[in-house]
Design an enzyme around this catalytic site. Structure first.
Site, mmCIF file in Angstrom:
data_model
loop_
_atom_site.group_PDB
_atom_site.id
_atom_site.type_symbol
_atom_site.label_atom_id
_atom_site.label_comp_id
_atom_site.label_asym_id
_atom_site.label_seq_id
_atom_site.Cartn_x
_atom_site.Cartn_y
_atom_site.Cartn_z
ATOM 1 N N ARG A 240 -14.609 42.126 1.111
ATOM 2 C CA ARG A 240 -14.632 40.584 1.545
ATOM 3 C C ARG A 240 -15.982 40.486 2.528
ATOM 4 N NH1 ARG A 240 -11.935 39.210 -1.713
ATOM 5 N NH2 ARG A 240 -10.222 37.878 -1.792
ATOM 6 N N GLU A 269 -20.234 33.384 1.420
ATOM 7 C CA GLU A 269 -20.598 33.316 0.059
ATOM 8 C C GLU A 269 -20.067 31.739 -0.147
ATOM 9 O OE1 GLU A 269 -18.352 36.871 -1.138
ATOM 10 O OE2 GLU A 269 -17.181 35.679 -2.490
ATOM 11 N N HIS A 287 -19.551 38.555 -6.270
ATOM 12 C CA HIS A 287 -18.355 38.389 -6.260
ATOM 13 C C HIS A 287 -17.628 38.838 -7.744
ATOM 14 C CE1 HIS A 287 -14.679 37.681 -3.284
ATOM 15 N NE2 HIS A 287 -14.447 38.589 -4.433
HETATM 16 C C1 GLV Z 1 -11.137 39.341 -5.484
HETATM 17 O O1 GLV Z 1 -12.002 39.298 -4.493
HETATM 18 C C2 GLV Z 1 -9.700 39.131 -5.174
HETATM 19 O O2 GLV Z 1 -9.369 39.334 -3.987
HETATM 20 O O3 GLV Z 1 -9.112 39.298 -6.340
#
Ligand code: GLV
Length: 326
Positions: A240, A269, A287
């Site tokens: 994250r 983000e 991401h």
């Molecule tokens: C993606 O970042 C998730 O947490 O599934």
């Protein structure tokens, strides 16, 4: 009896919408508009449940505006967009999508590690820009992957998947640090050795972050931690944004205090810290670690299954909290 009302906050696979529509009265977002938090709260005012992604926070203000809300099913394994304490106190069940994305996300973590160590995007930009006029012995020479030391911070399911890939596929020496140590059986399977955080930082040739974001992990990697890393090391974040201090990392990359970074997640983000866009020695992706069609479909179906199981069987499949009865 009338069907429970569900808000689907972002656009998602039509087949999953069709499944949900068999069980619930739906309000969907086919244009995939990015609703403000206020808009979300307004739309939740008459809803019994929600299907969300990480793009909205479920916090005190939203909960206060949603008196009928009983469950929020996040289509993600991470749920730092939930104020879990507030949801629990308000009697709202939260769910996430573990397991179905583990191997796909570990694949991506490894891909990002390799692209970063071997300078793949930097060299591609050079080629595309027409700068490749001749070969030279040290052109885009990067760091070794096979046989090097792989450090993993956060050793949950995805961390273990990365460890297995490194140890079994690439003969890497795997070390890890986590809140709790793995069982001896799992350590053996992953060929991973538990070390303190300082040793992890000092020894890793490639440091991969796979820990959940929380107040405790905020800026777990900042200037002081980067200073302990080898100047030849790479740093990979698929966890994250906010776990890494992006400004400190951009400065370190600029000064070559570490060799390179690979980042799939960012503080704030989809905005990206401008300093990261200015340095060549970073591979940046938006991401997408879990983004294969089968995995994203499995995640969406699991979020839907959680809603269906909650309303029809009284318990979701993958809860993240045990809400108070209200
Ligand atoms: C993606 O970042 C998730 O947490 O599934």
């Amino acid at each position: 009896m009338s069907k429970p009302r569900i808000l689907v906050t972002r656009n998602v696979f039509p087949e999953v919408i069709d499944r949900l529509a068999q069980h619930f009265e739906l309000e969907t977002n086919p244009q995939d508009d990015l609703w403000s938090q206020e808009e979300l709260a307004r739309r939740l005012a008459d809803k019994d449940g929600a299907f969300t992604t990480g793009s909205h926070r479920i916090d005190q203000a939203v909960l206060a505006a949603a008196p009928l809300l009983k469950i929020v099913a996040n289509m993600a394994v991470g749920y730092n967009n939930f104020d879990v304490e507030a949801m629990t106190a308000a009697g709202v069940q939260g769910t996430n999508t573990p397991d179905v994305l583990t191997e796909t996300t570990a694949d991506f973590g490894f891909a990002l590690l390799m692209a970063t160590a071997r300078r793949m995007t930097e060299s591609e930009h050079y080629l595309r820009a027409g700068q490749w006029t001749r070969w030279s012995y040290d052109m885009f020479a990067g760091g070794e992957v096979h046989g090097s030391t792989l450090g993993i911070l956060g050793m949950g399911r995805i961390g273990q998947g990365i460890a297995r890939r490194g140890a079994h596929g690439f003969g890497m020496n795997v070390i890890y640090h986590n809140r709790s140590r793995l069982s001896p059986e799992l350590e053996q399977e992953c060929k991973a050795r538990y070390v303190g955080k300082d040793e992890l930082l000092a020894q890793a040739d490639h440091l991969v972050l796979v820990l959940p974001y929380s107040a405790a992990s905020h800026h777990a990697i900042g200037a002081a931690e980067i200073a302990r890393m080898k100047p030849t090391a790479t740093l990979i974040n698929i966890a994250r944004g906010g776990i890494v201090d992006d400004a400190a990392l951009a400065a370190a990359l600029k000064d070559k205090r570490i060799a390179a970074a690979g980042l799939d997640v960012f503080e704030g983000e989809p905005s990206v810290y401008p300093g990261l866009l200015e340095v060549p020695n970073v591979v940046l992706t938006p991401h997408i670690a879990s983004a294969t069609v089968p995995t994203r479909l499995a995640m969406a179906n699991l979020a839907a299954d959680n809603l269906i199981a909650f309303f029809e069987k009284g318990a979701p499949l993958t809860p993240v909290n045990t809400p108070a009865k209200v």
